[in-house]
Design a protein around this motif. Structure first.
Motif, PDB file in Angstrom:
ATOM      1  N   ARG A  34       0.825  -1.219   0.000  1.00 26.42           N
ATOM      2  CA  ARG A  34       0.000   0.000   0.000  1.00 26.42           C
ATOM      3  C   ARG A  34       0.854   1.263   0.000  1.00 26.42           C
ATOM      4  N   ASN A  35       1.863   1.304   0.874  1.00 25.34           N
ATOM      5  CA  ASN A  35       2.693   2.512   0.948  1.00 25.34           C
ATOM      6  C   ASN A  35       3.450   2.749  -0.353  1.00 25.34           C
ATOM      7  N   ALA A  36       3.980   1.661  -0.925  1.00 24.41           N
ATOM      8  CA  ALA A  36       4.735   1.813  -2.175  1.00 24.41           C
ATOM      9  C   ALA A  36       3.805   2.274  -3.298  1.00 24.41           C
ATOM     10  N   THR A  37       2.624   1.665  -3.374  1.00 24.18           N
ATOM     11  CA  THR A  37       1.676   2.033  -4.440  1.00 24.18           C
ATOM     12  C   THR A  37       1.239   3.493  -4.291  1.00 24.18           C
ATOM     13  N   ASP A  38       0.926   3.887  -3.061  1.00 26.32           N
ATOM     14  CA  ASP A  38       0.510   5.282  -2.820  1.00 26.32           C
ATOM     15  C   ASP A  38       1.609   6.259  -3.239  1.00 26.32           C
ATOM     16  N   ALA A  39       2.844   5.942  -2.830  1.00 28.37           N
ATOM     17  CA  ALA A  39       3.952   6.855  -3.133  1.00 28.37           C
ATOM     18  C   ALA A  39       4.194   6.927  -4.638  1.00 28.37           C
TER      19      ALA A  39
END
Ligand SMILES: Cc1cc2nc3c(=O)[nH]c(=O)nc-3n(C[C@H](O)[C@H](O)[C@H](O)COP(=O)(O)OP(=O)(O)OC[C@H]3O[C@@H](n4cnc5c(N)ncnc54)[C@H](O)[C@@H]3O)c2cc1C
Length: 315
Positions: A263-268
């Motif tokens: 999730r964090n990687a996709t959001d960033a």
């Protein structure tokens, strides 16, 4: 406190600790605490070793202390943020397990809930500490103290190659691979952002959301790796619980951390890349977050059972 109350309080004819919903809470409190503790032990030892090294070179006590703190500034920010957030999670779930009386100021659960809250604010708010982590990393890379460009480039190259079909063998092989893959995801995101910044297409100072995503990935990586190192070290040692309980905590943590990494990687990435570049990055995220699914229900029940038998913290 939570375990004692869960063992004691009877509702619907049985101790509330028999309910899966409560066992989930007990286990999760223990898992997060074990992760934070592992990271704290690891950092303390590293700082102590660095200080001894500096002292052996003739540095004064003060200078050696300062230099070891500076060397591990990123890890200290991680500990401050993660430790305070784990504490808040635990006091909140402890209050919930206490139900209505937990809310009453006459019981210690309410006091712990209120007293814990300050930790996310002082000693540098958690937002400022999150930004410090990323800032320090980029500063060290720019000064040449830390090579992130080389490894980031290697990850880019790996992305354009066929995924390897190697079978993982050996104890903790899946967990070792998961932690190594977390590093690749971070290098991809941080490397991608740094390149955009150098090309003048991104001003990270104005993109705090991306910095927060990166910081959360650092925290998950450091906590997962510290926990893995500790659990591996426990093999064959005399300890309070059978190895399978420690393994269960590690597996649940990495299972959940994998979802947070995704999730964090996709959001960033979606915040600063688009089109084909974003597609390539997202394929990378998929490739590097393949930790096999864990039956987290069964594993958490195992951890909760150990806690309930011991009547409290038992790791
Ligand atoms: C009980 C208690 C004890 C304390 N003890 C001490 C002490 O012993 N010594 C000491 O020096 N201080 C102490 N403090 C002060 C404490 O360190 C500050 O409250 C803290 O640093 C936050 O500053 P602030 O309250 O001015 O909040 P602000 O700086 O106004 O922050 C408000 C919010 O905005 C966010 N924010 C601020 N700047 C940014 C930014 N650039 N980017 C993104 N978000 C931002 C913060 O993270 C926070 O969420 C204490 C405070 C309390 C409540």
């Amino acid at each position: 406190m939570a375990v004692a109350y869960a063992n004691e309080r009877v509702q619907f004819g049985q101790a509330i600790g028999n309910f899966g919903a409560i066992q989930y809470k007990l286990a999760e409190m223990a898992i997060r605490n074990f992760a934070a503790e592992s990271a704290a032990y690891r950092t303390s030892q590293c700082m102590q070793d660095k200080k001894a090294e500096e002292s052996a070179e003739g540095k004064s006590f003060g200078q050696a202390t300062l230099e070891s703190a500076e060397e591990y500034a990123i890890e200290c920010s991680i500990l401050k943020v993660y430790g305070s957030e784990v504490t808040d999670y635990c006091v909140d779930e402890n209050l919930q397990i206490h139900g209505g009386i937990g809310f009453s100021e006459e019981y210690p659960a309410a006091r712990a809930y209120r007293d814990s809250r300050i930790n996310r604010i002082y000693e540098g708010t958690n937002e400022i500490n999150r930004m410090l982590m990323v800032d320090q990393l980029f500063k060290r890379a720019l000064k040449g103290q830390l090579d992130i460009v080389g490894p980031a480039w290697a990850v880019q190259k790996e992305l354009t190659s066929m995924p390897s079909m190697e079978r993982l063998e050996g104890d903790y092989a899946q967990e070792i691979k998961a932690v190594s893959d977390f590093k690749k995801v971070i290098l991809m995101v941080a490397g991608g952002a740094a390149k955009m910044q150098m090309d003048g297409k991104l001003n990270l100072k104005e993109e705090q959301e991306v910095l927060m995503n990166c910081a959360d990935m650092f925290i998950d990586l450091y906590a997962a790796e510290s926990m893995l190192l500790r659990v591996q070290k426990l093999v064959g040692m005399k300890k309070e619980q059978p190895q399978e309980v420690y393994d269960a905590m590690l597996q649940v943590f990495i299972h959940d951390a994998t979802a947070r990494m995704t999730r964090n990687a996709t959001d960033a990435l979606a915040s600063f890349a688009e089109g084909d570049l974003l597609k390539t990055f997202l394929l990378g995220v998929k490739r590097f977050t393949k930790y096999p699914p864990v039956n987290v229900k069964v594993k958490r029940r195992l951890v909760a059972e150990a806690l309930r038998k011991a009547g409290g913290w038992c790791f």
